[in-house]
Design an enzyme around this catalytic site. Sequence first.
Site, short mmCIF file in Angstrom:
data_model
loop_
_atom_site.label_atom_id
_atom_site.label_comp_id
_atom_site.label_asym_id
_atom_site.label_seq_id
_atom_site.Cartn_x
_atom_site.Cartn_y
_atom_site.Cartn_z
N GLU A 76 -0.10 1.19 -1.03
CA GLU A 76 1.20 1.20 -0.55
C GLU A 76 1.08 0.62 0.98
OE1 GLU A 76 4.79 3.53 -1.56
OE2 GLU A 76 5.96 1.91 -0.42
N ASP A 77 0.09 1.28 1.18
CA ASP A 77 0.35 1.18 3.49
C ASP A 77 -1.35 0.85 3.78
OD1 ASP A 77 2.84 2.44 3.07
OD2 ASP A 77 2.58 4.38 3.69
#
Length: 730
Positions: A76-77
Amino acid sequence: MRRIEEIIEGFKKYSPDGDVNLISTAYVFSARVHKDQLRFSGEPYLSHPLEVAYTLVQLKLDAVAIAGGLLHDTLEDTYATERELEELFGQEVLSLVKGLTKISKIAFASREEKEAENFRKMILAMTKDIRVILIKLADRYHNIKTLQHASAEQQKRIARETLDIYAPIANRLGIGWIKRDLEEYSFQFLYPDEYRSIEEKVSATFEARCKYINDLTKILEAELAKNGIPFSLAGRPKHYYSIYNKMARQGINFDELYDTIGIRVITDDLKDCYSILGIIHSLWKPIPGKFKDYIAMPKANMYQSLHTTVLGPEGHRVELQIRTKEMHEVCEEGIAAHWKYKEKREIKGDHEKFLWLRRLLEWHQELNDPKEFLDTVKVDLFPEEVYVFTPQGSVKGLPRGASPIDFAYLIHTDIGNHCVGAKVGGKMVSLQYALHSGDIVEILTSSTQTPHRDWLSYAKTSRAKAKIRSWLTTDQRKKSMLLGRELFQREVENYHLKPQAVIKSREFQHAMKEMGFNSEEKLMEGIGFGKISLASLMGKIIPQELLEERKKTKETEPHKAHDKGKHKRTSEPKIRVKGLNDILVRFCRCCNPIPGDPIIGFITRGKGVSIHDMDCPSIDLNIDSDRQVDVDWDLEDQTYRQVAITVTSENKVGLLAGISNAIASGNANIAKADISTPEKGPARLVFTIEVKGLDHLNEVVKSIRTVKGVVDVHREKHQVDKKNMASQND
Ligand code: MN
């Protein structure tokens, strides 16, 4: 910052043969992709996955789960890709990280109790692997502990979600220490004033309570030692959130809250628990109704303990919990503790909801080590249910296999009745689509839509089925009633009488009662449904002389209906044939008439009027005349109907194209073509084409005839066999 060595050492302690390499490569990768990222606290981002991994070690999870924890935010990051993760760490680690990414994308908004419950179940239902939940809990555990660095708005949101969703999940899994901390931290951020107030009061009375507990435990210690029972004692500070909850639930203030004094007695043996209970009750008077035996009846999350509240010295209430070491560990560590104890335990308190947990334990008991256990645990936590979102973000629970139809009826009966389609995640799906947990479902409606019989097979919920059935029944009644009234009026007008006057007559009212109907509507419905014959009703309500007169005129022109050429439209009201959805009219498949063909109708029981071609061999006017009704085409209706034609032609190349062209240029569609070209002789082509009516068909046939090489064109009227016909007629 937590060091990776600490994690690996901890891991080796309970899993000496575990895959340490997987953990260290995950660490190196995570450190690389999270490089230069910072947390709100200003710490390097890497501190977060390390804390998560450390918590997973405390839960004694396997290497795959710990690697998953180290990598849980990478998809996600960071720029890390699924492919990279799969190549480096394998499919299992990837699927854990993907599962976490999926959960993090769904946002919990509502505060309603029911919603929260559905939301929890949805998260569990979306998770096929219990490790995803455990990593999520570890993730939240660290985030909530460092929440002071987040914005005020984020603090409230995350604390709310934690209190409503994740603390109860931790509780359900029986992981007491995580549950407790999640609650305490959330409480502090959500209700700072209440938290502070309780904190002050607890600390103000802290010394007094310590002294009291001290005095009391001395007495107890002496007594237990005298009986030779092994034990350890601990004063048990109640956590603030549970004090707050108790005050709120019972509507009392802090001073009235007696059992803030808690003592826990931990012993070795199950039978000692009951001995200790006996000793306590002989020392102090137990308060009636406060004794709970969670040993004999464990809570759904496997919690076991004896609870009792007694009137201690100076008349203060003291709550005591008595349990074995094992029970204590299960209470604190939940499923992680279970594999430490190998003996068969019997689980009572059979909450169906928690059957999966029981299954989990049973599996574990057959296995030998935690790794094997966790590798095997691909649980479907709620195999019977799916949880989906409304576009507004509410969560709805439905049985597995439920379709958009079920969802629509769950929202509102009107939405269900007018449902024309559905979108899932913005994409159109069919009404038969089986919903998945996490789907965002949007129902499309139209005011002209009504339920179809097919829907009954798409619906899984009894609610939707009942609503569809009820609509269909009412609809059929209404249609039968309209049809019956039309038939009745037409018949009465044949005698040159006014329908309204006839209905008001004594004879009519009498006949109605005699035939067992209590209202005019019901009687009309009965006629339309084919329950009673119009002829027998007329026999009861029309004056004898009119009946005979009519009989005579009928005899003088008995074959009127057969006489196609002279078939004259009279001014009598006719039943208009206007598509199948209108007034209970159906076309029989034996002759398949199209607009323009002379037609005749028969009332069939429960199926309204069936329409036949006047020449249809399956009708017998002598037998069926009682049920016969005059029908007429609705010439304004422009619905296309299918008709079969056979073209006989020379067997030569390019002819099919020519014929197709002729059909198309006549504005007719080809629905089906069946072409047989024998080696010798003429070709036979059977087309099913769509036309507006007889005139249209004749035009098309004419233009096919002009195609060079076509020998003959004719319509296939009666192509269904006798057996099928019979079923058409009644
Ligand atoms: Mn995280």
